[in-house]
Enzyme design. Structure first.
Site, PDB file in Angstrom:
ATOM      1  N   LYS A 109       7.105  -6.093  -6.194  1.00  0.00           N
ATOM      2  CA  LYS A 109       7.270  -6.097  -4.733  1.00  0.00           C
ATOM      3  C   LYS A 109       8.132  -7.255  -4.271  1.00  0.00           C
ATOM      4  O   LYS A 109       8.864  -7.142  -3.297  1.00  0.00           O
ATOM      5  CB  LYS A 109       5.898  -6.162  -4.046  1.00  0.00           C
ATOM      6  CG  LYS A 109       5.062  -4.916  -4.220  1.00  0.00           C
ATOM      7  CD  LYS A 109       3.880  -4.886  -3.264  1.00  0.00           C
ATOM      8  CE  LYS A 109       3.022  -3.647  -3.499  1.00  0.00           C
ATOM      9  NZ  LYS A 109       1.726  -3.713  -2.813  1.00  0.00           N
ATOM     10  N   LYS A 190       3.162   5.128  -9.900  1.00  0.00           N
ATOM     11  CA  LYS A 190       1.977   5.516  -9.141  1.00  0.00           C
ATOM     12  C   LYS A 190       2.322   5.883  -7.694  1.00  0.00           C
ATOM     13  O   LYS A 190       3.305   5.388  -7.130  1.00  0.00           O
ATOM     14  CB  LYS A 190       0.924   4.408  -9.181  1.00  0.00           C
ATOM     15  CG  LYS A 190       1.300   3.167  -8.454  1.00  0.00           C
ATOM     16  CD  LYS A 190       0.102   2.241  -8.269  1.00  0.00           C
ATOM     17  CE  LYS A 190       0.476   1.170  -7.255  1.00  0.00           C
ATOM     18  NZ  LYS A 190      -0.607   0.618  -6.503  1.00  0.00           N
ATOM     19  N   LYS A 193       1.828   3.610  -1.004  1.00  0.00           N
ATOM     20  CA  LYS A 193       2.090   3.679   0.440  1.00  0.00           C
ATOM     21  C   LYS A 193       3.511   3.260   0.733  1.00  0.00           C
ATOM     22  O   LYS A 193       4.196   3.860   1.546  1.00  0.00           O
ATOM     23  CB  LYS A 193       1.149   2.735   1.179  1.00  0.00           C
ATOM     24  CG  LYS A 193      -0.247   3.242   1.328  1.00  0.00           C
ATOM     25  CD  LYS A 193      -1.054   2.230   2.159  1.00  0.00           C
ATOM     26  CE  LYS A 193      -2.539   2.442   1.982  1.00  0.00           C
ATOM     27  NZ  LYS A 193      -3.296   1.199   2.102  1.00  0.00           N
TER      28      LYS A 193
END
Ligand code: AMP
Ligand code: TRP
Length: 324
Positions: A109, A190, A193
């Protein structure tokens, strides 16, 4: 047995959140189970204040809709209990830069952020504080949180060895089926969101039509043998896992029933729609009264604050900070 888990209010929960986490929460509800909407974790990336406010309420409403209730367990908002960031600071002085650098979530991230936020780097320490504040023995989480859980255990042990027995060392609980729900468009990563495209994720409030469309368009492979094989057929295996989770069966067994991808997709869509329908019905009622959600959340925070305060006091005094 003290259970604690958390979810970020960064959008409507998707099937990965539901099957990987929330379903276990509902299953493990007792007066000793604490669940937390982690808004302080959500601000480690860019989020508009209005969105955060709205999503925190929506997230709580969807958790209640999934089956949590304040009679059976406790749901609260992380920022309402000031001891989370306070303990996090103490633990930052116990964790090392090296171990935080090794966190794959930070690596993944962090690279995408324009502004490299310190909060994203120290995120796992705040998560350790969430857990350790309440003498948590068990943490139900999805498979993707393995590394963070290991770090929380490491920090607890180090603190105890350095300053004397203070924290309970928590054990993770990983769900068996649906531990890792993959992106429908990119089944090797995966469902997420933030990263998944709209077609790649199914949100628990998606309409039946949207759910069917997304599953119909899910990426599979070009031969047409239905096999539960994560190495060779990740897309298909992901669908079999979803169908298994929605119907309470084994994915290997289900694979034997199908010869055509189309049939598997149709049945999976139908099962997912049926699983989500009662949740969606309850959500529609709950979200109509946001002030009631807020008052339930305030009640949750009041219930857990004394426990957090006592643990914080023990930890800070063990480190040599003067008691007030
Ligand atoms: P997050 O959306 O990152 O706040 O995650 C909330 C909870 O859902 C955590 O316990 C995660 O481990 C779990 N979770 C998130 N994405 C997935 C996924 N694709 N599969 C399984 N569990 C997931
Ligand atoms: N980091 C977790 C996630 O993104 C959310 C979380 C925050 C959490 N604090 C926690 C999970 C404490 C379990 C326990 O999924």
């Amino acid at each position: 047995m003290r259970i604690l888990s958390g979810i970020q209010p960064s959008g409507v929960p998707h099937l990965g959140n539901y099957l990987g986490a929330v379903q276990q929460w509902v299953h493990h509800q007792t007066p000793d189970s604490l669940y937390c909407v982690v808004d302080l974790h959500a601000i480690t990336k860019e989020i508009a204040p209005d969105s955060l406010r709205r999503q925190t309420i929506e997230c709580a409403a969807s958790l209640f809709a999934c089956g949590l209730d304040q009679e059976s367990s406790t749901l609260f908002v992380q920022s309402h209990v000031e001891f989370h960031p306070r303990l996090s600071w103490l633990l930052e002085c116990v964790a090392s830069v090296g171990e935080l650098r090794r966190m794959t979530q930070f690596k993944e991230k962090g690279e995408k952020q324009e502004l490299h936020r310190v909060g994203l780097f120290t995120y796992p320490v705040l998560m350790a504080a969430d857990i350790l504040l309440y003498g948590t023995t068990h943490v139900p989480v999805g498979d993707d949180q393995r590394q963070h859980l290991e770090l929380a255990r490491e920090i607890a042990n180090r603190f105890n060895n350095t300053y004397g027995q203070t924290f309970v060392v928590p054990e993770p609980i990983y769900p068996s089926v649906g531990a890792r729900v993959m992106d429908l468009q990119e089944p090797t990563r995966k469902m997420s969101k933030s990263v998944s495209s709209p077609l790649g994720k199914i949100e628990i409030l998606d309409s039946p039509e949207e759910i069917s469309r997304k599953i119909k368009k899910a990426v599979t492979d070009t031969d047409s043998v239905v096999d539960y094989d994560w190495e060779k057929k990740p897309g298909l295996s992901n669908l079999l896992d979803l169908l298994a989770a929605a119907t309470g069966t084994e994915p290997q067994k289900l694979a034997e029933n199908y010869t055509r991808y189309g049939d598997l997709k149709a049945d999976t869509a139908e099962a997912v729609v049926a699983m989500l329908r009662p949740i969606q019905d309850r959500y529609a009622v709950l979200i109509d009264d946001p002030s009631q959600i807020l008052s339930l959340l305030n009640e949750g925070a009041q219930r857990v604050r004394p426990v957090a305060q006592a643990t914080y006091a023990r930890a800070s005094e063990a480190m040599g900070l003067l008691a007030q």
